[in-house]
Design a protein around this motif. Structure first.
Motif, short mmCIF file in Angstrom:
data_model
loop_
_atom_site.label_atom_id
_atom_site.label_comp_id
_atom_site.label_asym_id
_atom_site.label_seq_id
_atom_site.Cartn_x
_atom_site.Cartn_y
_atom_site.Cartn_z
N HIS A 5 -7.07 46.31 39.67
CA HIS A 5 -8.50 46.64 39.49
C HIS A 5 -9.29 46.20 40.71
CE1 HIS A 5 -7.64 47.73 35.38
NE2 HIS A 5 -7.00 46.60 35.25
N GLY A 6 -9.03 46.82 41.84
CA GLY A 6 -9.82 46.58 43.04
C GLY A 6 -9.33 45.44 43.91
N LEU A 7 -10.26 44.96 44.72
CA LEU A 7 -9.97 43.92 45.70
C LEU A 7 -10.44 42.56 45.21
CD1 LEU A 7 -11.29 45.83 48.83
CD2 LEU A 7 -8.89 45.45 48.24
N THR A 8 -9.82 41.53 45.72
CA THR A 8 -10.29 40.17 45.50
C THR A 8 -9.92 39.34 46.72
OG1 THR A 8 -10.40 38.35 43.90
CG2 THR A 8 -8.21 39.29 44.33
N ARG A 9 -10.52 38.19 46.83
CA ARG A 9 -10.17 37.25 47.90
C ARG A 9 -9.58 36.01 47.25
NH1 ARG A 9 -14.91 35.43 50.66
NH2 ARG A 9 -15.83 35.56 48.61
N GLY A 19 -13.11 36.45 44.32
CA GLY A 19 -13.74 37.74 44.05
C GLY A 19 -14.05 38.48 45.34
N PHE A 20 -14.59 39.67 45.21
CA PHE A 20 -14.93 40.49 46.37
C PHE A 20 -16.23 41.23 46.07
CE2 PHE A 20 -14.76 44.53 48.73
CZ PHE A 20 -14.65 44.03 50.02
N SER A 21 -17.17 41.22 47.01
CA SER A 21 -18.46 41.87 46.78
C SER A 21 -18.82 42.88 47.87
CB SER A 21 -19.56 40.81 46.69
OG SER A 21 -19.63 40.07 47.90
N GLY A 22 -17.88 43.22 48.75
CA GLY A 22 -18.19 44.11 49.87
C GLY A 22 -17.92 45.58 49.62
N TYR A 23 -18.00 46.03 48.36
CA TYR A 23 -17.72 47.44 48.06
C TYR A 23 -18.78 48.38 48.63
CZ TYR A 23 -14.10 45.89 44.83
OH TYR A 23 -12.98 45.32 44.28
N GLY A 24 -20.02 47.92 48.74
CA GLY A 24 -21.09 48.78 49.24
C GLY A 24 -21.20 50.04 48.41
N ARG A 25 -21.16 51.19 49.07
CA ARG A 25 -21.29 52.48 48.36
C ARG A 25 -19.97 52.97 47.76
NH1 ARG A 25 -21.21 53.73 53.91
NH2 ARG A 25 -19.94 55.54 54.44
N PHE A 26 -18.94 52.14 47.80
CA PHE A 26 -17.62 52.54 47.30
C PHE A 26 -17.24 51.76 46.04
CE2 PHE A 26 -17.62 53.03 51.97
CZ PHE A 26 -17.64 54.41 52.01
N GLY A 27 -18.14 51.71 45.09
CA GLY A 27 -17.93 50.94 43.86
C GLY A 27 -16.75 51.41 43.02
N GLU A 28 -16.32 52.67 43.18
CA GLU A 28 -15.18 53.17 42.42
C GLU A 28 -13.90 52.39 42.74
OE1 GLU A 28 -14.90 54.78 46.30
OE2 GLU A 28 -16.58 55.03 44.93
N PRO A 58 -12.43 43.73 58.40
CA PRO A 58 -12.14 42.37 57.91
C PRO A 58 -13.11 41.32 58.43
CG PRO A 58 -10.53 43.02 59.57
CD PRO A 58 -11.39 44.22 59.30
N ARG A 59 -13.70 41.55 59.59
CA ARG A 59 -14.65 40.56 60.12
C ARG A 59 -15.91 40.50 59.27
NH1 ARG A 59 -12.16 43.14 63.96
NH2 ARG A 59 -13.70 44.77 64.22
N ARG A 60 -16.41 41.65 58.86
CA ARG A 60 -17.64 41.70 58.05
C ARG A 60 -17.35 41.73 56.55
NH1 ARG A 60 -21.19 46.45 60.47
NH2 ARG A 60 -19.51 47.55 59.48
N GLN A 61 -16.05 41.80 56.17
CA GLN A 61 -15.66 41.89 54.76
C GLN A 61 -16.37 43.05 54.07
OE1 GLN A 61 -13.43 39.47 52.97
NE2 GLN A 61 -12.86 39.38 55.12
N LEU A 62 -16.29 44.24 54.69
CA LEU A 62 -17.05 45.39 54.24
C LEU A 62 -16.23 46.67 54.33
CD1 LEU A 62 -19.97 46.32 53.41
CD2 LEU A 62 -20.36 46.71 55.85
N LEU A 63 -16.32 47.51 53.32
CA LEU A 63 -15.70 48.83 53.35
C LEU A 63 -16.59 49.77 54.16
CD1 LEU A 63 -14.64 48.92 49.65
CD2 LEU A 63 -13.09 48.96 51.58
N LEU A 64 -15.97 50.55 55.05
CA LEU A 64 -16.71 51.42 55.96
C LEU A 64 -16.66 52.89 55.58
CD1 LEU A 64 -15.45 49.84 59.30
CD2 LEU A 64 -17.58 49.33 58.08
#
Length: 156
Positions: A5-9, A19-28, A58-64
């Motif tokens: 069920h998604g990503l975690t740290r 947990g992981f909060s960098g989904y941005g506009r890719f919540g699916e 990985p540096r910004r912990q963000l999906l692009l």
């Protein structure tokens, strides 16, 4: 880390999940199965999932970016459920994708062009778990029906 069920740290010093909060506009992706991570030559990482292919900083912990069957022309792939991605070391911009049910995909990222290789092209099975290359122009494809070798030049 990739989960069902998604990503975690995970912090190894504290021995706990963060947990992981960098989904941005890719919540699916938070409810998708993560199947593989692969570093890209540009410093980002690829995340293969049941909902498509994602590019991760990985540096910004963000999906692009997300590449998937319903994406716009620059973000479209022929199939969503991906098990593995392999950047081609001899053809810049070319990636090989192992899918869960659609076979092998050759993707030329700069143009968005894809080519699918399935049973009709000689694969014994279309559920591929990974893609590994060798030094003789071949790709090795572990599948639900054994191991196959695919020649990148002749596409056989």
């Amino acid at each position: 880390l990739g989960t069902e069920h998604g990503l975690t740290r995970f912090d190894i010093r504290q021995d706990r999940e963060l947990g992981f909060s960098g989904y941005g506009r890719f919540g699916e992706l938070a409810s998708a199965k993560i199947t593989a991570f692969q570093p890209d030559p540009d410093g980002t990482w690829w995340v293969c999932a049941s909902s498509g292919l994602y590019r991760f900083d990985p540096r910004r912990q963000l999906l692009l970016d997300r590449y998937h069957a319903d994406g716009d022309p620059t973000h479209r792939l022929p199939f969503d459920f991906l098990h593995f991605i392999l950047p081609d070391r001899h053809q810049p911009g070319v990636y090989w994708l192992a899918t869960k049910g659609a076979g092998l995909v050759r993707w030329h990222r700069p143009t968005g062009q894809t080519q699918v290789f399935a049973r009709t092209e000689g694969l014994s099975n279309e559920v591929l778990h990974a893609v590994y290359d060798d030094d003789r122009g071949g790709l090795w494809l572990p599948s639900d029906r054994g191991l196959m070798r695919f020649d990148k030049q002749s596409h056989t």
